[in-house]
Write an enzyme that holds these catalytic residues in place. Structure first.
Site, mmCIF file in Angstrom:
data_model
loop_
_atom_site.group_PDB
_atom_site.id
_atom_site.type_symbol
_atom_site.label_atom_id
_atom_site.label_comp_id
_atom_site.label_asym_id
_atom_site.label_seq_id
_atom_site.Cartn_x
_atom_site.Cartn_y
_atom_site.Cartn_z
ATOM 1 N N ASN A 169 3.671 -5.550 50.539
ATOM 2 C CA ASN A 169 2.580 -4.629 50.242
ATOM 3 C C ASN A 169 2.950 -3.213 50.676
ATOM 4 O OD1 ASN A 169 2.214 -5.708 52.971
ATOM 5 N ND2 ASN A 169 0.184 -4.783 53.004
ATOM 6 N N GLU B 239 0.834 0.291 51.338
ATOM 7 C CA GLU B 239 -0.465 0.958 51.422
ATOM 8 C C GLU B 239 -0.340 2.443 51.083
ATOM 9 O OE1 GLU B 239 -2.626 -1.866 54.725
ATOM 10 O OE2 GLU B 239 -2.014 0.132 55.343
ATOM 11 N N GLU C 7 2.562 -9.010 45.720
ATOM 12 C CA GLU C 7 2.825 -9.681 44.447
ATOM 13 C C GLU C 7 3.144 -8.677 43.339
ATOM 14 O OE1 GLU C 7 0.062 -12.294 46.879
ATOM 15 O OE2 GLU C 7 0.318 -10.157 46.496
ATOM 16 N N CYS D 50 -4.827 -12.539 46.599
ATOM 17 C CA CYS D 50 -6.143 -12.061 46.162
ATOM 18 C C CYS D 50 -6.342 -12.388 44.679
ATOM 19 C CB CYS D 50 -6.274 -10.559 46.407
ATOM 20 S SG CYS D 50 -5.269 -9.519 45.307
#
Length: 144
Positions: free
Chosen positions: A56, A58, A69, A100
């Site tokens: 990930n 941010e 992903e 998610c």
């Protein structure tokens, strides 16, 4: 409908889940998560034997953050495409983390209903993780 003819592992036992987990942990440790401190890594097995991975990333404008992903699917296409056959996503503790909803849709699009996902409850096919998924067939159906 997603392609279901791509080679898939015949069983969960055909997948080296520990290697996928270790690659996901490696990427999780590289995650850029200065705001939430919630690091995520993911690794996926491709139908041609490659392993693709992501972490990930941010952003101070939270809505433009990228899930792990997303990075993995980008690497999938950047390195030749193909279909995901097995995926392992981990959180900061190195254990299985459920993707998610948006990422479940990405996995469906790029792996299909038979793609295997390691979940906190064990290995499940995407058809169980995202039942009644929306896919390319739905778009074709709408065209007439």
């Amino acid at each position: 409908m997603a392609d279901t003819t791509s080679p898939q592992p015949s069983t969960s036992d055909a997948v080296d889940w520990e290697s996928l987990r270790l690659r996901a942990v490696e990427l999780m440790e590289r995650a850029y998560a200065p705001y939430s401190r919630f690091r995520v890594g993911v690794a996926g097995l491709v139908d041609d034997g490659r392993v693709v991975a992501g972490c990930n990333v941010e952003n101070a404008a939270y809505g433009v953050a990228l899930c792990a992903e997303c990075g993995m699917v980008s690497e999938l296409h950047a390195t030749g495409g193909g279909r995901l056959t097995a995926v392992f996503c981990v959180g900061g503790d190195g254990q299985a983390l459920m993707p998610c909803g948006r990422c479940r849709q990405l996995l469906w699009e790029n792996g299909g209903p038979r793609c295997l996902l390691m979940t906190p409850e064990g290995v499940l096919p995407m058809s169980a993780v995202l039942p009644q998924a929306f896919g390319a067939e739905d778009l074709r159906h709408a065209e007439g």
